[in-house]
Design a protein around this motif. Structure first.
Motif, PDB file in Angstrom:
ATOM      1  N   VAL A 459       0.771  -1.203   0.221  1.00 23.33           N
ATOM      2  CA  VAL A 459       0.015  -0.121  -0.016  1.00 23.33           C
ATOM      3  C   VAL A 459       1.034   1.257   0.064  1.00 23.33           C
ATOM      4  O   VAL A 459       1.957   1.297   0.840  1.00 23.33           O
ATOM      5  N   LEU A 460       0.683   2.079  -1.044  1.00 27.15           N
ATOM      6  CA  LEU A 460       1.571   3.327  -1.027  1.00 27.15           C
ATOM      7  C   LEU A 460       0.745   4.614  -0.943  1.00 27.15           C
ATOM      8  O   LEU A 460      -0.228   4.661  -1.447  1.00 27.15           O
ATOM      9  N   THR A 461       1.345   5.541  -0.303  1.00 29.28           N
ATOM     10  CA  THR A 461       0.869   6.885   0.100  1.00 29.28           C
ATOM     11  C   THR A 461       2.028   7.960  -0.125  1.00 29.28           C
ATOM     12  O   THR A 461       3.143   7.644   0.162  1.00 29.28           O
ATOM     13  N   ALA A 462       1.572   9.000  -0.648  1.00 26.45           N
ATOM     14  CA  ALA A 462       2.592  10.129  -0.530  1.00 26.45           C
ATOM     15  C   ALA A 462       1.665  11.343   0.183  1.00 26.45           C
ATOM     16  O   ALA A 462       0.605  11.538   0.152  1.00 26.45           O
ATOM     17  N   ASP A 463       2.659  11.932   0.945  1.00 24.09           N
ATOM     18  CA  ASP A 463       2.213  12.862   2.132  1.00 24.09           C
ATOM     19  C   ASP A 463       3.055  14.252   2.036  1.00 24.09           C
ATOM     20  O   ASP A 463       4.293  14.061   1.540  1.00 24.09           O
ATOM     21  N   ILE A 473      -1.763  13.214   0.346  1.00 21.49           N
ATOM     22  CA  ILE A 473      -1.983  13.789  -0.780  1.00 21.49           C
ATOM     23  C   ILE A 473      -2.365  12.871  -1.958  1.00 21.49           C
ATOM     24  O   ILE A 473      -3.160  12.970  -3.060  1.00 21.49           O
ATOM     25  N   ALA A 474      -2.053  11.466  -1.659  1.00 22.59           N
ATOM     26  CA  ALA A 474      -2.532  10.407  -2.794  1.00 22.59           C
ATOM     27  C   ALA A 474      -2.219   8.990  -2.089  1.00 22.59           C
ATOM     28  O   ALA A 474      -1.447   9.000  -1.300  1.00 22.59           O
ATOM     29  N   CYS A 475      -3.056   8.229  -2.344  1.00 21.80           N
ATOM     30  CA  CYS A 475      -2.938   7.022  -1.968  1.00 21.80           C
ATOM     31  C   CYS A 475      -3.545   5.741  -2.870  1.00 21.80           C
ATOM     32  O   CYS A 475      -4.443   5.995  -3.721  1.00 21.80           O
ATOM     33  N   ASN A 476      -2.413   4.612  -2.915  1.00 24.14           N
ATOM     34  CA  ASN A 476      -2.941   3.502  -3.896  1.00 24.14           C
ATOM     35  C   ASN A 476      -3.025   2.006  -3.084  1.00 24.14           C
ATOM     36  O   ASN A 476      -1.589   2.180  -2.510  1.00 24.14           O
ATOM     37  N   ASP A 477      -3.646   1.424  -3.270  1.00 24.29           N
ATOM     38  CA  ASP A 477      -3.530  -0.018  -2.715  1.00 24.29           C
ATOM     39  C   ASP A 477      -3.069  -0.916  -3.954  1.00 24.29           C
ATOM     40  O   ASP A 477      -1.980  -1.157  -4.160  1.00 24.29           O
ATOM     41  N   ASP A 478      -3.913  -1.614  -4.600  1.00 23.90           N
ATOM     42  CA  ASP A 478      -3.700  -2.458  -5.808  1.00 23.90           C
ATOM     43  C   ASP A 478      -3.765  -1.835  -7.112  1.00 23.90           C
ATOM     44  O   ASP A 478      -5.250  -1.908  -7.550  1.00 23.90           O
TER      45      ASP A 478
END
Length: 520
Positions: A459-463, A473-478
């Motif tokens: 799981v990836l997030t940008a903060d 400010i952005a998030c993605n799982d799959d």
């Protein structure tokens, strides 16, 4: 590089009678490790009878002659071309399959896809908005390793005088680079990723460092880089190529120092002129055991060979082939490219090892290259993956993009201050085994981060903000299987904090992390 929409310059392999092969060097290699070459000189071509965008037939044919001539003018190559007569008809979407991929007709068509309709029919609706051209050897044999016919298709939609989102346009001067690039494929040259940073930085002022055979169009790449000159001279050498220049060879090994690694991009750079006097080659570029004519020598699997080096001092370095380069834009022998099982690094002489210490991947040893001589045994042992940065306050600092690197996240942990990730399947979750990265934008830019190729569910997030007080400010799982990707914009001087976590605190493993600018 400045380009429109990552405009692709494609190699589509059509050779009859064998399994296609790709390498950062030759496109097609037989099972013995021998590259295919044209068996005649001058090499024939048959131009289309139609128009190409705004170019009438006479102007288009003259451009073909001129741009084949760019390769013929390489002083270390023995190669020339001849117009063997026009094709029987104006090739259009209605009849192109009578000429594309047809062997034994004695024709090597240069097809003028004047409105992009052939490209759309071959690759799918809308493909003509991305693909500028495609080419390859068309017919021949792996034993003996010879090309008998070739093909190139040039997409005139890009020079038809109409510029809109559905009908992109580039200057005629840049389209000259399309001609030269595709004619490189025609004689069996693969793509190159030499000077990858300059290739993706959206800065046309440094495009002199980008190869003509770079997979995407850059400004001013109609003049072959040294890397391009070496590639064509390796296949079609003039006498001066061996006698007037030096060679560096070696093997790329995994961290055990024994197992060869295929698919690392190896670069020799001259000390004092590292951007322009630089040549790249993919390890294992001549290793294709399933191709006709084999089996290959096992030593070819991790071998690299870099000839054509002007005398002087050089460093040798390795990097992964960019994961952006796949399918018709592939670089190197593997598609998709192999993940480098460690960090990019320099050849470090007697300290070469799979660990640091003694092998600091940032330290290099200079090698003296002399004309007519080969420096052999310049072997690189890949450092194993370093541990992922486990603490937000000690995040891995990314200094330049594009950035690709691997990490061992198996020992990563979590702390109470790790933020919730809003996009987690099933609802916001802190997840676990967090790994951290930061990047400060030198200018306004849009970036794409992803974990493609990682060995676990991410799981990836940008903060933005500071550790303990982050704002997502952005998030993605799959986005692709169990891996994640996201896109976000930064202003000049703005810092992003990127967190990669293991979904629902499941086991973590090898983390492959990529950050690259999204070009306009």
């Amino acid at each position: 590089m400045r380009c429109r929409g990552l405009s692709t310059l494609a190699a589509v392999l059509l050779l009859a009678g064998g399994v296609p092969a790709r390498a950062a060097g030759p496109l097609l290699v037989n099972g013995n490790g021998d590259p295919l070459v044209w068996g005649v000189n001058p090499i024939p071509f048959n131009p289309d009878r139609g128009t190409l965008g705004t170019l009438d037939n006479a102007a288009a044919v003259q451009a073909v002659l001129d741009d084949f001539g760019v390769w013929a003018a390489v002083p270390t190559a023995n190669i020339s071309f001849t117009n063997a007569g026009a094709l029987p008809v104006d090739v259009t979407v209605a009849n192109y399959l009578s000429y594309l991929g047809v062997c034994g007709d004695g024709l090597s068509p240069i097809i003028f896809d004047t409105d992009g309709s052939i490209t759309d029919d071959a690759f799918g609706p809308g493909a003509s908005n991305d693909i500028l051209g495609f080419a390859s050897p068309e017919c021949g044999s792996f034993v003996p390793p010879q090309i008998a016919e070739g093909v190139a298709v040039l997409n005139g939609k890009w020079i038809d005088g109409v510029d809109s989102p559905s009908n992109p346009e580039i200057p005629l001067a840049d389209f000259k680079g399309v001609f030269v690039h595709e004619f490189g494929h025609y004689v069996n040259l693969d793509h190159s990723q030499i000077n990858l940073v300059e290739g993706f930085d959206d800065d046309p002022s440094n495009d002199d460092a980008v190869a003509t055979m770079f997979p995407f169009l850059a400004t001013g790449t109609s003049t072959p880089h040294l890397d391009d000159q070496v590639a064509v001279s390796t296949l079609y050498p003039a006498a001066s190529f061996a006698s007037g220049f030096g060679t560096i060879t070696g093997t790329i090994f995994r961290a055990d120092g024994v197992t060869p690694f295929q698919g690392a991009y190896v670069i020799a750079r001259q000390v004092g002129d590292p951007r322009l006097t630089a040549v790249g080659y993919a390890s294992g570029a001549r290793y294709f055991p399933s191709n006709t004519g084999g089996p290959p020598a096992p030593a070819l699997r991790g071998l690299y060979e870099i000839p054509g080096l002007p005398a002087g001092s050089y460093t040798v370095e390795i990097e992964p082939v960019s994961h952006f380069f796949t399918d018709g834009s592939s670089v190197g022998p593997l598609d998709p490219p192999a993940a480098l099982p460690g960090l990019p690094e320099f050849y470090n002489g007697a300290n070469e090892a799979g660990t640091n210490p003694p092998d600091d991947p940032t330290q290099s040893v200079s090698l003296v290259v002399t004309a007519g001589a080969t420096l052999g045994g310049i072997n690189v042992v890949i450092n194993g993956f370093p541990p992922a940065a486990d603490d937000c306050s000690a995040a891995t600092v990314i200094s330049t993009v594009p950035f690709t690197a691997g990490f061992d996240a198996s020992a990563a942990t979590s702390v109470a201050s790790d933020p919730l990730q809003s996009c987690t399947f099933g609802g916001p979750n802190q997840n676990g085994h967090s790994a951290w990265f930061t990047f400060t934008a030198p200018a306004d830019m849009t970036l794409r981060a992803d974990t493609t190729g990682s060995g676990y569910d991410t799981v990836l997030t940008a903060d933005t903000g500071s550790c303990g007080a982050l704002t997502e400010i952005a998030c993605n799982d799959d986005s692709s299987g169990l891996q994640s990707s996201l896109t976000f914009a930064l202003g000049a001087g703005q810092t992003v904090v990127l967190e990669v976590a293991s979904y629902n605190a499941g086991a973590s493993d090898v983390l492959l992390f990529h950050l690259a600018p999204v070009l306009p």
